[in-house]
Write an enzyme that holds these catalytic residues in place. Structure first.
Site, PDB file in Angstrom:
ATOM      1  N   LEU A 138      40.491 -20.149  10.924  1.00 16.86           N
ATOM      2  CA  LEU A 138      39.804 -20.671  10.922  1.00 16.86           C
ATOM      3  C   LEU A 138      38.360 -19.532   9.652  1.00 16.86           C
ATOM      4  O   LEU A 138      38.606 -18.579   9.689  1.00 16.86           O
ATOM      5  CB  LEU A 138      38.280 -21.068  12.115  1.00 16.86           C
ATOM      6  CG  LEU A 138      39.055 -21.791  12.563  1.00 16.86           C
ATOM      7  CD1 LEU A 138      37.963 -21.594  14.067  1.00 16.86           C
ATOM      8  CD2 LEU A 138      39.089 -22.518  12.304  1.00 16.86           C
ATOM      9  N   ASP A 139      37.445 -19.581   8.840  1.00 15.01           N
ATOM     10  CA  ASP A 139      37.028 -19.056   8.163  1.00 15.01           C
ATOM     11  C   ASP A 139      36.104 -17.794   8.719  1.00 15.01           C
ATOM     12  O   ASP A 139      35.889 -18.677   9.398  1.00 15.01           O
ATOM     13  CB  ASP A 139      36.174 -19.801   6.631  1.00 15.01           C
ATOM     14  CG  ASP A 139      37.374 -20.877   6.190  1.00 15.01           C
ATOM     15  OD1 ASP A 139      38.162 -20.954   5.361  1.00 15.01           O
ATOM     16  OD2 ASP A 139      36.451 -21.995   5.516  1.00 15.01           O
ATOM     17  N   LYS A 140      35.669 -16.819   8.509  1.00 15.24           N
ATOM     18  CA  LYS A 140      34.426 -16.451   8.708  1.00 15.24           C
ATOM     19  C   LYS A 140      33.580 -16.901   9.394  1.00 15.24           C
ATOM     20  O   LYS A 140      33.086 -16.449  11.074  1.00 15.24           O
ATOM     21  CB  LYS A 140      34.484 -15.280   8.210  1.00 15.24           C
ATOM     22  CG  LYS A 140      33.241 -14.566   8.639  1.00 15.24           C
ATOM     23  CD  LYS A 140      32.705 -13.352   7.360  1.00 15.24           C
ATOM     24  CE  LYS A 140      30.916 -12.556   7.808  1.00 15.24           C
ATOM     25  NZ  LYS A 140      30.772 -11.661   6.881  1.00 15.24           N
ATOM     26  N   ARG A 237      35.220 -28.563   4.271  1.00 13.43           N
ATOM     27  CA  ARG A 237      34.050 -27.924   2.531  1.00 13.43           C
ATOM     28  C   ARG A 237      35.080 -28.502   1.475  1.00 13.43           C
ATOM     29  O   ARG A 237      33.540 -29.113   0.975  1.00 13.43           O
ATOM     30  CB  ARG A 237      33.682 -26.519   3.139  1.00 13.43           C
ATOM     31  CG  ARG A 237      33.727 -25.959   4.450  1.00 13.43           C
ATOM     32  CD  ARG A 237      33.858 -24.420   4.225  1.00 13.43           C
ATOM     33  NE  ARG A 237      33.471 -23.366   3.585  1.00 13.43           N
ATOM     34  CZ  ARG A 237      33.548 -22.620   3.193  1.00 13.43           C
ATOM     35  NH1 ARG A 237      33.902 -21.697   3.190  1.00 13.43           N
ATOM     36  NH2 ARG A 237      32.160 -21.596   2.865  1.00 13.43           N
TER      37      ARG A 237
END
Length: 323
Positions: A138-140, A237
């Site tokens: 998962l992205d930060k 996104r």
């Protein structure tokens, strides 16, 4: 701990005819680095009909390679005591609820204090697995559910499930704008041509499919569910921004903050102060690699997203009552 050496057969796809063997292995085994694959070839660990393959050897398509992966040396990453929101754990799997702001894996600018460091403290034997058993990311600044393997067989089976699209990952996102209806976004994603930090919809990219469902509409924003069919970097996104509905708070793809007409100060402050993409991986489903049971976990939205929705709801109710 993994076996001293791992042996398996890898079937080459028919449409890989003419492809270099190192490139094919990189495409079929994305969980391993290109450097590791080159080292296998250099050491003679990739064999076709008793012939050791070289990186530049060309494939016919459809053949089967015998691969031996040397014993893993323990990783040198530091085990660090950090909060770990454990959702599920057994001898084969770990499922955690990752908070926003936590980097998954050490890298440039983030040498430690990552999820990987926390996992090594929780279970020191994970240092014998590639990436400490982490099989997806998962992205930060994305929160939510992640699964990690605790054994090499479980890791291989989870990777296979992800490749075969048998792992279901569902997200909740707050977006700018009001989509008319749900849809499937089927657009390839690759590295942005001019900005290497960004991804983009591009013909040169890899296939990417996201299913979008509308959960709730506000005056100028919407809560949507995004279901991943593929798992490209920044996929949700990028796809939603490409469609004109970027995520609230997204620093890379969000653009200017969108405000409802004549919004109150508390609404303005909330939207302008939301400083991470409003994206939460709320549901995860998979087949347990040992028991073969279908398992599903769900996690409520974190406090910041929940507060954002409360304010958008109250703004909607207030303005509707004034009409």
């Amino acid at each position: 701990m993994i076996e001293p050496e791992t042996h398996f057969t890898l079937d080459i796809l028919a449409d890989m005819e003419g492809m270099r063997v190192d490139r094919a292995l990189a495409d079929l085994l994305p969980e391993y680095s290109r450097a590791a694959i080159q080292e296998w070839l250099k050491q003679g660990n990739v064999v076709l009909q008793n012939k050791r393959m070289k990186p530049s050897d060309r494939l016919r398509g459809g053949e089967s390679l015998q691969i031996s992966i040397p014993a893993q040396k323990p990783a040198q990453w530091a085990a660090q005591k950090m909060p770990l929101k454990l959702v599920y754990s057994d001898d084969h799997l770990i499922v955690i609820n990752k908070p926003a702001g936590l980097v998954v894996h050490p890298g440039a600018g983030n040498p430690d204090q990552t999820l990987l460091n926390a996992l090594l403290y929780f279970d020191p034997t994970l240092r014998y697995l590639p990436r400490a058993g982490i099989v997806h990311r998962l992205d930060k600044d994305t929160s939510g559910l992640m699964v990690m393997a605790r054994t090499e067989p479980a890791r291989q089976l989870l990777i296979e499930q992800i490749k075969d699209r048998q792992v279901s990952r569902r997200y909740l996102a707050v977006v700018n704008g009001l989509p008319v209806s749900g849809e499937t976004i089927d657009q390839p994603i690759g590295r942005h041509q001019h900005d290497r930090l960004r991804m983009a919809v591009t013909e040169r990219g890899k296939p990417a499919v996201t299913h979008i469902r509308i959960k709730q509409k506000f005056r100028s924003h919407s809560l949507v569910e995004a279901i991943l069919e593929t798992g490209r970097t920044h996929q949700i996104r990028v796809h939603l921004a490409w469609r004109g509905f970027p995520l609230v708070g997204d620093p890379l793809y969000g653009g200017r903050v969108k405000l409802p007409p004549s919004a109150e100060e508390r609404v303005i402050n909330c939207l302008q102060g939301f400083n991470r993409q409003a994206l939460h991986a709320y549901r995860l489903s998979l087949v347990h690699p040992a028991s073969q049971q279908n398992l599903t976990w769900q996690q409520e939205m974190p406090e910041d997203m929940d507060n954002l929705l409360r304010i958008l709801n109250s703004d909607q109710a207030l303005k509707s009552g004034n009409q």
